[in-house]
Design an enzyme around this catalytic site. Structure first.
Site, PDB file in Angstrom:
ATOM      1  N   TYR A 144       0.864  -1.184   0.000  1.00  0.00           N
ATOM      2  CA  TYR A 144       0.000   0.000   0.000  1.00  0.00           C
ATOM      3  C   TYR A 144       0.899   1.233   0.000  1.00  0.00           C
ATOM      4  CZ  TYR A 144      -3.545   3.388   1.522  1.00  0.00           C
ATOM      5  OH  TYR A 144      -4.392   4.470   1.613  1.00  0.00           O
ATOM      6  N   ASP A 239       9.276   2.769  -0.014  1.00  0.00           N
ATOM      7  CA  ASP A 239       8.228   3.460   0.727  1.00  0.00           C
ATOM      8  C   ASP A 239       8.425   3.097   2.191  1.00  0.00           C
ATOM      9  OD1 ASP A 239       5.974   4.261   2.050  1.00  0.00           O
ATOM     10  OD2 ASP A 239       4.584   3.707   0.444  1.00  0.00           O
ATOM     11  N   LYS A 267       3.862   9.836   8.380  1.00  0.00           N
ATOM     12  CA  LYS A 267       3.551  10.428   9.691  1.00  0.00           C
ATOM     13  C   LYS A 267       4.659  10.373  10.741  1.00  0.00           C
ATOM     14  CE  LYS A 267       0.909   6.427   8.886  1.00  0.00           C
ATOM     15  NZ  LYS A 267      -0.150   6.211   7.930  1.00  0.00           N
TER      16      LYS A 267
HETATM   17  N1  HOZ Z   1      -0.950   2.769   6.146  1.00  0.00           N
HETATM   18  C1  HOZ Z   1      -1.959   3.008   7.114  1.00  0.00           C
HETATM   19  C2  HOZ Z   1      -2.720   1.761   7.404  1.00  0.00           C
HETATM   20  N2  HOZ Z   1      -2.126   0.625   6.922  1.00  0.00           N
HETATM   21  C3  HOZ Z   1      -2.798   4.128   6.688  1.00  0.00           C
HETATM   22  C4  HOZ Z   1      -3.742   4.604   7.707  1.00  0.00           C
HETATM   23  C5  HOZ Z   1      -4.978   5.086   7.038  1.00  0.00           C
HETATM   24  O1  HOZ Z   1      -5.221   4.738   5.885  1.00  0.00           O
HETATM   25  O2  HOZ Z   1      -5.731   5.778   7.723  1.00  0.00           O
END
Ligand code: HOZ
Length: 426
Positions: A144, A239, A267
């Site tokens: 992701y 990433d 973050k």
């Molecule tokens: N990468 C985070 C969750 N796997 C993202 C958090 C979100 O999408 O709020």
């Protein structure tokens, strides 16, 4: 456990916010519940609006590595606020932040601040395309990289939890330049490069996949990617939204000793404030406007309050290497304890993880990629999640996310966690 106020808020929320949440991963749909509404957090704990206390294993999806409400970070934010919230102009703290990141991470010679991991990835891909003059981007199934159009193809995290691998609303034209390979499978990468000779601008990878649950890179996988990219003239992007400043101070590039051309962060750089960044080789980063022709901008990029929070957190991490020993040791203890219980009760589960990132899959198969991650029994995960939630452990409400440890988590927290898993297995 009383949850009246959370339930009431959720009823109101769904009327005005899609699904009642501002990010799908916060919904408890996949575990058959409504979300708990959080009021405050301190150290390893979060508290919901009904006054329930939980040990937090999400940590805002990673950045709260020091635990919630770290005194120095809070003080830095308060001090920054006194001077104003946003200037949309160059500041000294941005220079300090850039110098600190370049100093910590050898792969980064220049860095640009943005506001989220999604933005960092979007920008890094544009830079790679601008630098190479090529269009195609190679990613891995189950990784992701935020919600930019080109990255919502066989993505992990909430996309995987929803069971719909490709988002609606992404024009075919945006997705057709995205190639997807199989994680931990260099052959699948070689094949795509061969089929798209001279067309691939970059390959983007989570060096430890942590959005299809946690999947570690197998020996030689990351170096293999480095070698292929170098040979093919494509840029390698790590990433590190999740691994950056977490696996160790230098992140995954330092941990695995593989140097990408670009790294994206999210973050964790903001210590809890909305921040992202991308950086890497100087010759590559110099294509970014106003030096070069790749445009990327943002009023809130390098926001002074966020920079003060982030730099304070990064300095603490740099000055206290023992933080990494503690979170990594606790991660090892958690995984070892889970494996012992799985053995003792003969439960069809596997435990993956590295350092302070862990994940238990409800499957017998080793989980090494997207397809094997999907063999996990998500109904069983839902039962486990609910059992743990009722005993005060706040886990991500999806099989396909990580357990995050912070330095505030104690050995006693791990013991309690394992005790409650044992009760579940029994
Ligand atoms: N990468 C985070 C969750 N796997 C993202 C958090 C979100 O999408 O709020």
């Amino acid at each position: 456990m009383k949850t009246d106020k959370s339930e009431r808020l959720f009823k109101e929320a769904v009327e005005k916010i899609p699904g009642g949440v501002n990010s799908p991963v916060r919904a408890f749909q996949a575990v058959g519940k409504n979300p708990r509404f959080i009021e405050r957090a301190e150290k390893q704990y979060i508290y919901d609006v009904d006054g329930n206390q939980y040990v937090d294993y999400i940590g805002s999806w990673g950045p709260m590595i020091l635990g919630h409400k770290n005194e120095q970070v809070q003080a830095a934010v308060q001090e920054a606020i006194e001077k104003g919230l946003s200037f949309g102009a160059a500041t000294e703290i941005e220079v300090e932040m850039a110098k600190l990141i370049c100093d910590i991470v050898p792969a980064i010679e220049m860095v640009r601040m943005v506001n989220s991991g999604t933005e960092a990835v979007m920008s890094a891909i544009r830079v790679a395309r601008g630098y190479t003059g090529r269009n195609k981007v190679l990613k891995f199934e189950g990784c992701y990289h935020g919600h930019a159009d080109a990255m919502l193809v066989k993505a992990g995290s909430g996309v995987m939890t929803s069971g719909v691998p490709d988002s609606a609303g992404v024009p075919a034209g945006c997705a057709e330049d995205t190639l997807t390979a199989i994680y931990n499978n260099l052959e699948s990468v070689e094949k795509l490069f061969a089929e798209n000779k001279g067309e691939v601008a970059c390959l983007i990878v989570e060096p430890v996949a942590a959005n299809m649950g946690v999947v570690e890179p197998q020996e030689g996988f990351l170096q293999g990617l480095r070698d292929i990219c170098t040979r093919e003239g494509a840029l390698l992007i790590f990433d590190e939204v999740i691994t950056g400043f977490r696996l160790q101070l230098e992140g995954a590039s330092g941990y695995f000793g593989v140097t990408p051309d670009l790294i994206t962060y999210g973050k964790i750089i903001g210590g809890g404030m909305p921040v992202g960044a991308y950086g890497g080789r100087k010759d590559v980063m110099q294509v970014v406007s106003p030096v070069g022709a790749v445009y990327q901008a943002g009023t809130l990029s390098g926001n002074p309050v966020a920079m003060h929070a982030g730099i304070t957190q990064l300095r603490i991490l740099k000055e206290h290497p023992e933080i990494y020993s503690k979170i990594n040791e606790n991660g090892e203890k958690l995984r070892a304890g889970l494996r012992e219980l799985i053995e003792k009760y003969q439960i069809p589960c596997v435990v993956n993880g590295i350092g302070s990132l862990s994940c238990m899959f409800f499957t017998k198969e080793p989980v090494v990629d997207y397809e094997s991650a999907k063999t996990s029994d998500t109904v069983m995960f839902g039962k486990y999640f609910n059992h743990m939630l009722n005993r005060g452990h706040y886990l991500a409400p999806s099989q396909f996310e990580a357990i995050f440890l912070s330095v505030a988590h104690t050995e006693e927290d791990i013991r309690r966690y394992l005790g409650d898993v044992e009760e579940f297995f029994e």
